[in-house]
Design a protein around this motif. Structure first.
Motif, PDB file in Angstrom:
ATOM      1  N   ALA A 171      29.602  27.171 -43.548  1.00 43.24           N
ATOM      2  CA  ALA A 171      28.512  26.210 -43.417  1.00 43.24           C
ATOM      3  C   ALA A 171      27.194  26.971 -43.489  1.00 43.24           C
ATOM      4  O   ALA A 171      27.174  28.208 -43.377  1.00 43.24           O
ATOM      5  N   ASN A 172      26.096  26.245 -43.673  1.00 48.59           N
ATOM      6  CA  ASN A 172      24.778  26.877 -43.701  1.00 48.59           C
ATOM      7  C   ASN A 172      24.386  27.309 -42.285  1.00 48.59           C
ATOM      8  O   ASN A 172      24.331  26.486 -41.366  1.00 48.59           O
ATOM      9  N   VAL A 173      24.133  28.608 -42.138  1.00 49.34           N
ATOM     10  CA  VAL A 173      23.708  29.132 -40.842  1.00 49.34           C
ATOM     11  C   VAL A 173      22.636  30.194 -41.068  1.00 49.34           C
ATOM     12  O   VAL A 173      22.547  30.789 -42.147  1.00 49.34           O
ATOM     13  N   THR A 174      21.843  30.426 -40.049  1.00 52.06           N
ATOM     14  CA  THR A 174      20.906  31.544 -40.052  1.00 52.06           C
ATOM     15  C   THR A 174      21.313  32.497 -38.941  1.00 52.06           C
ATOM     16  O   THR A 174      21.761  32.058 -37.868  1.00 52.06           O
ATOM     17  N   SER A 183      19.389  33.818 -43.997  1.00 50.14           N
ATOM     18  CA  SER A 183      19.975  32.486 -44.124  1.00 50.14           C
ATOM     19  C   SER A 183      21.216  32.597 -45.003  1.00 50.14           C
ATOM     20  O   SER A 183      21.143  33.115 -46.126  1.00 50.14           O
ATOM     21  N   LEU A 184      22.341  32.124 -44.509  1.00 52.26           N
ATOM     22  CA  LEU A 184      23.609  32.222 -45.223  1.00 52.26           C
ATOM     23  C   LEU A 184      24.028  30.824 -45.677  1.00 52.26           C
ATOM     24  O   LEU A 184      23.932  29.858 -44.919  1.00 52.26           O
ATOM     25  N   THR A 185      24.525  30.749 -46.912  1.00 48.93           N
ATOM     26  CA  THR A 185      24.867  29.480 -47.534  1.00 48.93           C
ATOM     27  C   THR A 185      26.348  29.172 -47.366  1.00 48.93           C
ATOM     28  O   THR A 185      27.197  30.076 -47.445  1.00 48.93           O
ATOM     29  N   SER A 186      26.654  27.920 -47.182  1.00 54.62           N
ATOM     30  CA  SER A 186      28.029  27.469 -46.965  1.00 54.62           C
ATOM     31  C   SER A 186      28.984  27.989 -48.041  1.00 54.62           C
ATOM     32  O   SER A 186      28.639  28.070 -49.222  1.00 54.62           O
ATOM     33  N   SER A 188      30.216  30.987 -48.689  1.00 60.71           N
ATOM     34  CA  SER A 188      29.756  32.194 -49.378  1.00 60.71           C
ATOM     35  C   SER A 188      30.218  33.438 -48.622  1.00 60.71           C
ATOM     36  O   SER A 188      30.545  33.389 -47.431  1.00 60.71           O
ATOM     37  N   GLY A 209      22.009  26.321 -37.264  1.00 56.81           N
ATOM     38  CA  GLY A 209      23.203  25.822 -37.920  1.00 56.81           C
ATOM     39  C   GLY A 209      24.441  25.981 -37.057  1.00 56.81           C
ATOM     40  O   GLY A 209      24.399  26.488 -35.931  1.00 56.81           O
TER      41      GLY A 209
END
Length: 222
Positions: A171-174, A183-186, A188, A209
């Motif tokens: 999921a999208n998390v920072t 910032s990390l993208t879902s 990935s 997130g």
């Protein structure tokens, strides 16, 4: 039979010096890697100024030397064929080496097979030397998996070797690691140089997130 396991890192092929070649390990030397040091002579102070940690914030190491001596008591008629088989698998190759005294770790390095020596017509002696990476690496990677929300802290314990972990998110998390944030993208996978695990406890903080984070890394020790 007591011996070392050799694994070809490209093909995955394995050989055991005792079980596959009937070699009796008669000598083992596990050399320590040397610390890379940098010293500056200064005329206005006593002693040298030690700058060894100034670039990386830690000491780095040179390769280490490994040496394994073996005795072969096979029939003299098979010595030439056996030596050819061993040299084909070992000589000049970059292999993983598992020492029976530390079976949950491995060394990795460039191997050489020395010229054999003989005692009469009954015994052949062989030596394998290795120019090895300084760290002894764990066979099994460390995996941490957590369901996180904003404010969660992921504690990662690392041994002596600094390592950049692989981070997978669903999921999208920072996240924050010290003063660094990302910032990390879902769905990935990331390897981020700024997130380098040092010896001891390392904390990744989730700042936004929610989802599942998996952190994978291989520990290494001297």
């Amino acid at each position: 039979m007591r011996g070392i396991k050799l694994i070809d890192i490209n093909s995955g092929a394995e050989r055991h010096t005792g079980d596959d070649w009937d070699l009796i390990m008669s000598e083992k030397i596990i050399g320590m890697p040397k610390a890379r040091t940098s010293k500056v002579e200064m005329t206005d102070r006593d002693g040298d100024l030690d700058m060894s940690e100034s670039m990386l914030g830690r000491v780095s190491y040179t390769n280490r030397a490994l040496s394994f001596g073996f005795t072969c008591t096979a029939r003299q008629s098979v010595w030439a064929e056996l030596r050819e088989e061993i040299s084909t698998f070992v000589h000049g190759k970059r292999l993983m080496i598992i020492d029976p005294d530390t079976p949950d770790h491995y060394y990795i390095g460039r191997c050489e097979l020395g010229e054999p020596s003989y005692k009469g017509s009954a015994i052949m002696f062989l030596k394998i030397t290795v120019d090895a990476y300084p760290y002894r690496l764990r066979l099994v990677e460390t995996v941490g998996m957590e369901n996180v929300t904003a404010g969660s802290k992921i504690s990662l314990i690392n041994s002596m070797m600094p390592v950049i972990p692989t981070i997978t998110v669903d999921a999208n998390v920072t996240i924050a690691f010290g003063a660094f944030s990302a910032s990390l993208t879902s769905d990935s996978v990331y390897q981020i140089p700024q997130i380098t695990l040092m010896p001891g406890e390392n904390i990744i903080t989730v700042t936004g997130g929610s989802g599942k984070i998996t952190v994978t890394y291989r520990q290494g020790t001297i």
